[in-house]
Design a protein around this motif. Structure first.
Motif, PDB file in Angstrom:
ATOM      1  N   ILE A   1     -36.060  -3.508  22.367  1.00 32.78           N
ATOM      2  CA  ILE A   1     -35.092  -4.008  23.337  1.00 32.78           C
ATOM      3  C   ILE A   1     -33.711  -4.028  22.699  1.00 32.78           C
ATOM      4  O   ILE A   1     -33.586  -4.062  21.469  1.00 32.78           O
ATOM      5  N   PRO A   2     -32.657  -4.017  23.508  1.00 36.17           N
ATOM      6  CA  PRO A   2     -31.300  -4.062  22.943  1.00 36.17           C
ATOM      7  C   PRO A   2     -30.971  -5.454  22.416  1.00 36.17           C
ATOM      8  O   PRO A   2     -31.237  -6.459  23.071  1.00 36.17           O
ATOM      9  N   VAL A   3     -30.396  -5.495  21.229  1.00 36.87           N
ATOM     10  CA  VAL A   3     -29.961  -6.755  20.616  1.00 36.87           C
ATOM     11  C   VAL A   3     -28.448  -6.658  20.406  1.00 36.87           C
ATOM     12  O   VAL A   3     -27.943  -5.694  19.835  1.00 36.87           O
ATOM     13  N   TRP A   4     -27.727  -7.672  20.846  1.00 36.47           N
ATOM     14  CA  TRP A   4     -26.260  -7.654  20.899  1.00 36.47           C
ATOM     15  C   TRP A   4     -25.654  -8.242  19.635  1.00 36.47           C
ATOM     16  O   TRP A   4     -26.086  -9.297  19.145  1.00 36.47           O
ATOM     17  N   ASP A   5     -24.658  -7.548  19.100  1.00 30.14           N
ATOM     18  CA  ASP A   5     -23.866  -8.038  17.972  1.00 30.14           C
ATOM     19  C   ASP A   5     -22.462  -8.350  18.486  1.00 30.14           C
ATOM     20  O   ASP A   5     -21.640  -7.440  18.678  1.00 30.14           O
ATOM     21  N   PRO A   6     -22.140  -9.628  18.749  1.00 36.38           N
ATOM     22  CA  PRO A   6     -20.829  -9.985  19.321  1.00 36.38           C
ATOM     23  C   PRO A   6     -19.654  -9.550  18.460  1.00 36.38           C
ATOM     24  O   PRO A   6     -18.562  -9.302  18.978  1.00 36.38           O
ATOM     25  N   ALA A   7     -19.856  -9.463  17.141  1.00 37.64           N
ATOM     26  CA  ALA A   7     -18.743  -9.158  16.243  1.00 37.64           C
ATOM     27  C   ALA A   7     -18.148  -7.780  16.505  1.00 37.64           C
ATOM     28  O   ALA A   7     -16.975  -7.529  16.209  1.00 37.64           O
ATOM     29  N   LEU A   8     -18.948  -6.866  17.059  1.00 33.06           N
ATOM     30  CA  LEU A   8     -18.474  -5.501  17.301  1.00 33.06           C
ATOM     31  C   LEU A   8     -18.086  -5.248  18.753  1.00 33.06           C
ATOM     32  O   LEU A   8     -17.455  -4.230  19.052  1.00 33.06           O
ATOM     33  N   CYS A   9     -18.444  -6.143  19.650  1.00 31.53           N
ATOM     34  CA  CYS A   9     -18.320  -5.893  21.087  1.00 31.53           C
ATOM     35  C   CYS A   9     -16.863  -5.803  21.524  1.00 31.53           C
ATOM     36  O   CYS A   9     -16.023  -6.634  21.145  1.00 31.53           O
ATOM     37  N   ILE A  10     -16.546  -4.790  22.338  1.00 26.43           N
ATOM     38  CA  ILE A  10     -15.197  -4.651  22.897  1.00 26.43           C
ATOM     39  C   ILE A  10     -15.167  -5.069  24.372  1.00 26.43           C
ATOM     40  O   ILE A  10     -14.171  -4.887  25.052  1.00 26.43           O
ATOM     41  N   GLN A  11     -16.286  -5.583  24.883  1.00 29.22           N
ATOM     42  CA  GLN A  11     -16.383  -6.146  26.224  1.00 29.22           C
ATOM     43  C   GLN A  11     -16.060  -5.125  27.316  1.00 29.22           C
ATOM     44  O   GLN A  11     -15.386  -5.420  28.301  1.00 29.22           O
ATOM     45  N   CYS A  12     -16.563  -3.919  27.158  1.00 30.11           N
ATOM     46  CA  CYS A  12     -16.317  -2.879  28.160  1.00 30.11           C
ATOM     47  C   CYS A  12     -17.290  -2.978  29.335  1.00 30.11           C
ATOM     48  O   CYS A  12     -17.042  -2.412  30.403  1.00 30.11           O
ATOM     49  N   ASN A  13     -18.430  -3.655  29.123  1.00 27.29           N
ATOM     50  CA  ASN A  13     -19.459  -3.867  30.155  1.00 27.29           C
ATOM     51  C   ASN A  13     -20.197  -2.594  30.562  1.00 27.29           C
ATOM     52  O   ASN A  13     -20.914  -2.581  31.571  1.00 27.29           O
ATOM     53  N   LYS A  14     -20.042  -1.525  29.792  1.00 30.78           N
ATOM     54  CA  LYS A  14     -20.731  -0.286  30.139  1.00 30.78           C
ATOM     55  C   LYS A  14     -22.244  -0.419  30.007  1.00 30.78           C
ATOM     56  O   LYS A  14     -22.991   0.240  30.729  1.00 30.78           O
ATOM     57  N   CYS A  15     -22.694  -1.269  29.096  1.00 31.76           N
ATOM     58  CA  CYS A  15     -24.135  -1.454  28.913  1.00 31.76           C
ATOM     59  C   CYS A  15     -24.771  -1.984  30.186  1.00 31.76           C
ATOM     60  O   CYS A  15     -25.819  -1.501  30.632  1.00 31.76           O
ATOM     61  N   ALA A  16     -24.137  -2.990  30.788  1.00 28.12           N
ATOM     62  CA  ALA A  16     -24.657  -3.553  32.028  1.00 28.12           C
ATOM     63  C   ALA A  16     -24.511  -2.572  33.180  1.00 28.12           C
ATOM     64  O   ALA A  16     -25.386  -2.476  34.052  1.00 28.12           O
TER      65      ALA A  16
ATOM     66  N   LEU B   1     -18.727 -15.270  22.881  1.00 31.06           N
ATOM     67  CA  LEU B   1     -17.419 -15.205  22.232  1.00 31.06           C
ATOM     68  C   LEU B   1     -16.352 -15.372  23.300  1.00 31.06           C
ATOM     69  O   LEU B   1     -16.645 -15.371  24.510  1.00 31.06           O
ATOM     70  N   ASP B   2     -15.106 -15.518  22.901  1.00 25.16           N
ATOM     71  CA  ASP B   2     -14.022 -15.664  23.860  1.00 25.16           C
ATOM     72  C   ASP B   2     -13.822 -14.366  24.634  1.00 25.16           C
ATOM     73  O   ASP B   2     -13.877 -13.265  24.063  1.00 25.16           O
ATOM     74  N   TYR B   3     -13.563 -14.504  25.925  1.00 20.01           N
ATOM     75  CA  TYR B   3     -13.294 -13.340  26.766  1.00 20.01           C
ATOM     76  C   TYR B   3     -11.898 -12.802  26.442  1.00 20.01           C
ATOM     77  O   TYR B   3     -10.929 -13.550  26.347  1.00 20.01           O
ATOM     78  N   LYS B   4     -11.816 -11.483  26.300  1.00 18.19           N
ATOM     79  CA  LYS B   4     -10.574 -10.876  25.837  1.00 18.19           C
ATOM     80  C   LYS B   4      -9.644 -10.427  26.966  1.00 18.19           C
ATOM     81  O   LYS B   4      -8.462 -10.201  26.743  1.00 18.19           O
ATOM     82  N   GLY B   5     -10.173 -10.240  28.156  1.00 24.76           N
ATOM     83  CA  GLY B   5      -9.340  -9.706  29.224  1.00 24.76           C
ATOM     84  C   GLY B   5      -8.475 -10.756  29.892  1.00 24.76           C
ATOM     85  O   GLY B   5      -8.751 -11.957  29.846  1.00 24.76           O
ATOM     86  N   ARG B   6      -7.396 -10.286  30.530  1.00 24.92           N
ATOM     87  CA  ARG B   6      -6.507 -11.160  31.283  1.00 24.92           C
ATOM     88  C   ARG B   6      -6.683 -10.988  32.792  1.00 24.92           C
ATOM     89  O   ARG B   6      -5.998 -11.655  33.574  1.00 24.92           O
ATOM     90  N   ASP B   7      -7.570 -10.085  33.186  1.00 25.26           N
ATOM     91  CA  ASP B   7      -7.686  -9.737  34.596  1.00 25.26           C
ATOM     92  C   ASP B   7      -8.177 -10.884  35.464  1.00 25.26           C
ATOM     93  O   ASP B   7      -7.895 -10.924  36.663  1.00 25.26           O
ATOM     94  N   MET B   8      -8.918 -11.856  34.894  1.00 29.77           N
ATOM     95  CA  MET B   8      -9.413 -12.970  35.693  1.00 29.77           C
ATOM     96  C   MET B   8      -8.586 -14.240  35.496  1.00 29.77           C
ATOM     97  O   MET B   8      -8.926 -15.293  36.027  1.00 29.77           O
ATOM     98  N   GLY B   9      -7.528 -14.137  34.727  1.00 30.67           N
ATOM     99  CA  GLY B   9      -6.705 -15.322  34.486  1.00 30.67           C
ATOM    100  C   GLY B   9      -7.460 -16.341  33.653  1.00 30.67           C
ATOM    101  O   GLY B   9      -8.467 -16.044  33.017  1.00 30.67           O
ATOM    102  N   THR B  10      -6.968 -17.561  33.643  1.00 35.74           N
ATOM    103  CA  THR B  10      -7.662 -18.615  32.919  1.00 35.74           C
ATOM    104  C   THR B  10      -8.776 -19.191  33.786  1.00 35.74           C
ATOM    105  O   THR B  10      -8.756 -19.070  35.021  1.00 35.74           O
ATOM    106  N   ALA B  11      -9.734 -19.818  33.147  1.00 34.00           N
ATOM    107  CA  ALA B  11     -10.820 -20.450  33.879  1.00 34.00           C
ATOM    108  C   ALA B  11     -10.279 -21.620  34.702  1.00 34.00           C
ATOM    109  O   ALA B  11      -9.195 -22.134  34.418  1.00 34.00           O
ATOM    110  N   PRO B  12     -10.994 -22.060  35.743  1.00 36.55           N
ATOM    111  CA  PRO B  12     -10.516 -23.173  36.569  1.00 36.55           C
ATOM    112  C   PRO B  12     -10.149 -24.416  35.774  1.00 36.55           C
ATOM    113  O   PRO B  12      -9.248 -25.157  36.158  1.00 36.55           O
TER     114      PRO B  12
END
Length: 631
Positions: free
Chosen positions: A300-315, A343-354
């Motif tokens: 099964i796929p195991v995620w390493d957050p340290a390398l992730c660029i949060q592209c969401n292509k896997c999903a 980890l912290d979300y890197k994008g600005r597209d959703m703004g800050t959380a409520p």
């Protein structure tokens, strides 16, 4: 038929009322001669068990004087669904028309089946049991569920193991283990002398794979030669040693219907259900595939957050919605299980959380729903520069990670999804929307289902699908489970299947029907307008529905309308209550394969395209007739 007197010491004859022929034995009593070899082989669709079984009895039938018979039990799902092969070999013609109830040889090519069904229920006392497992002979018995251990002991079975996956991997066959299991079958079942059978297996494999080239033939022959060296008998202790019992067919927290009906069918006992167990109107609960934990992945796929660029292509590319991403409030991490990664979300597209905080981000796999296809790893662009073979997602053996990932997925599922209006609808953002098509029975690595899943993410709460018969109808609506489901708000896709010669017209009818309901709702609203708030009526009739924000506004207006209608006593108010949801415009999609769109259903599709009505068409073009074996 009527019962006749016994013909000899081992049979109870029956007389056929039509032809008056005496039949060899009473099928209802399952009394079979000892010299009839009986075997039951359990496998998964596409692992080669059924093909291997057919080839095996063909070898016996063509090269000996013995008579052979095969019955094969499997559903119409694709790879990963359980198959059962019932084989008989006899010195006399075989008249039985029933499945083997008392097998002298039982094999299981997929060890996880022991956790799901009663594999050894058909084993006769003293029978031989062959299991494909990655555990060595001295540890294999201890890894079995207690129920299975006790069956082996009580029935005094001879227990053999072979690591067919290792043999196949070593010779370059990946998970193609059929030749290995076939060799072991001939070595243990006694249907033919081993010395005469193995050369015939080599010959049949050479013929079967000749068209695929000499390299494929060579690998299979190497696998045959290595098979018996990796097959070992297991010493069976006097008492069961495992404290772990076979889990129920579905989790105990599943709904009552799933426990009573779906679970029984998943365990292979659907024929025992009375008619009264089924819904009287033929309707079936949606979202039931979430309870069918097949667990067929070796890795099964195991995620390493340290390398992730949060592209969401896997999903995005996952065919079974088994790997998912989520952006959520930091405070929701309270109570996270040990080992849950974020980890912290890197994008600005959703703004800050409520709450004003930075969103947290997580990637999570459902280990029992993953098929191990590896597409998520193939598409992942994030690599370790010092070790390019290591990505943000790597395939790893399932056993060491299963329990942690199970707990992680349960917690992940409890996290709230961001509001749809916040999500930017591109490849990345779409994967923050919950899929309303999940855990289907499609083949591992299917290229169709990611698009169907995306369809439900983008339009699922107002989606109507007309589906042409084909692969998409099998993985989309095959009992006992269905992958389409409703969202947290109770809204989800409406799906219906049609024969693929008229699916385009079927979808056109759905569009016209939805339009008629919407027109009727608008007409009723107009007649009731004098007694309603003018601004509310204007918004319902004139408001645009072009994106998530405006659609959400229309839903809010419909909710406000319903509250007002409750105060109105007349008949038209009751009618409008029934169709108020149709004031939200529906997205109609006509879905099917290329065999439908470009061939058998092309005339209807051409007509619909020329009609200029508001429909969408998705052609799942595999370039083969997939549902007839092209895959």
């Amino acid at each position: 038929m009527r019962e006749a007197k016994p013909r000899n010491h081992y049979t109870v004859g029956i007389v056929d009322d039509v032809t008056h022929r005496s039949l060899p034995w009473d099928e209802s009593l399952d009394i079979e001669p000892d010299d009839v070899a009986r075997a039951v082989l359990f496998g998964l669709g596409s692992d080669g068990t059924v093909g291997q079984s057919k080839q095996s009895i063909k070898i016996v039938g063509e090269h000996t004087e013995r008579h052979v018979q095969g019955y094969f039990v499997y559903d119409s799902k694709k790879s990963g669904s359980m198959t059962i092969s019932h084989l008989r070999v006899s010195p006399r013609p075989i008249r039985s028309t029933y499945l083997v109830q008392s097998a002298r040889f039982v094999s299981c090519s997929e060890p996880q089946l022991l956790e799901r069904v009663d594999v050894l229920g058909c084993a006769a006392p003293g029978a031989t049991f062959l299991l494909n497992t990655q555990h060595p002979a001295d540890a294999a018995f201890g890894e079995l569920p207690q129920d299975v251990q006790q069956q082996i002991i009580d029935k005094k079975l001879r227990f053999y193991v072979v690591d067919a996956f290792r043999v196949a991997r070593d010779v370059g066959l990946d998970r193609r283990i059929s030749a290995i299991m076939q060799t072991c079958f001939f070595a243990l079942s006694g249907v033919m002398p081993q010395g005469g059978a193995i050369p015939l297996v080599r010959e049949s494999v050479s013929k079967a794979y000749k068209k695929r080239g000499p390299e494929v033939v060579r690998k299979n022959l190497e696998a045959i030669d290595a098979a018996l060296d990796h097959m070992h008998e297991v010493r069976v202790p006097e008492k069961a040693t495992s404290a772990r019992k076979r889990p129920p067919p579905v989790p105990r927290e599943a709904p009552d219907f799933v426990q009573r009906v779906t679970g029984v069918m998943l365990a292979g006992n659907g024929d025992k259900l009375p008619v009264s167990a089924f819904p009287v109107d033929g309707t079936w609960p949606v979202g039931t595939s979430q309870w069918e934990k097949r667990g067929i992945a070796l890795e099964i796929p195991v995620w390493d957050p340290a390398l992730c660029i949060q592209c969401n292509k896997c999903a995005f590319v996952c065919p079974h919605a088994a790997i998912r991403v989520k952006a959520f409030e930091p405070g929701e991490l309270d109570g996270a299980p040990e080992g849950f990664r974020s980890l912290d979300y890197k994008g600005r597209d959703m703004g800050t959380a409520p709450s004003g905080a930075t969103w947290k981000y997580a990637v999570q796999v459902a280990p029992d729903d993953c098929t191990g296809c590896g597409l998520c790893v193939a598409v992942c662009p994030a690599k370790d520069k010092s070790n390019p073979r290591h990505k943000s997602i790597d395939m790893q053996p399932v056993a060491p990670h299963r329990e942690r990932e199970r707990a992680g997925f349960a917690f992940f599922s409890s996290l709230r999804d961001p509001e749809r209006a916040r999500v930017h609808l591109d490849v990345k953002g779409s994967q923050f929307l919950p899929p309303l098509f999940e855990f289907s029975g499609a083949c591992a690595g299917c290229g169709e289902t990611p698009y169907v899943k995306l369809l439900t993410q983008l339009f699922g709460d107002r989606l109507l699908i007309a589906n042409a018969t084909g692969c998409s109808s099998i993985y989309g609506g095959n009992l006992p489970t269905t992958p389409y489901r409703a969202g947290p708000d109770g809204r989800g896709p409406a799906w219906a299947n049609s024969l693929f010669e008229d699916n385009a017209e079927f979808g056109m009818g759905i569009r016209l029907g939805a339009g008629a309901r919407e027109a009727f709702a608008r007409s009723l609203l107009g007649r009731l307008a004098p007694r309603l708030d003018g601004q509310l009526v204007e918004g319902l009739l004139e408001g645009t529905q072009k994106d998530e924000v405006t659609i959400a506004a229309q839903r809010a207006r419909v909710l406000a309308l319903r509250k007002v209608l409750e105060t109105l006593p007349d008949r038209e108010a009751r009618q409008l209550e029934l169709v108020a949801d149709d004031l939200v415009h529906k997205s109609v999609w006509i879905v099917g394969g290329d065999g439908w769109a470009y061939d058998i259903g092309f005339g209807g599709l051409d007509h619909v395209l020329g009609s200029n009505i508001d429909v969408n068409i998705l052609v799942l073009d595999t370039e083969v007739y997939s549902n007839t074996g092209g895959q």
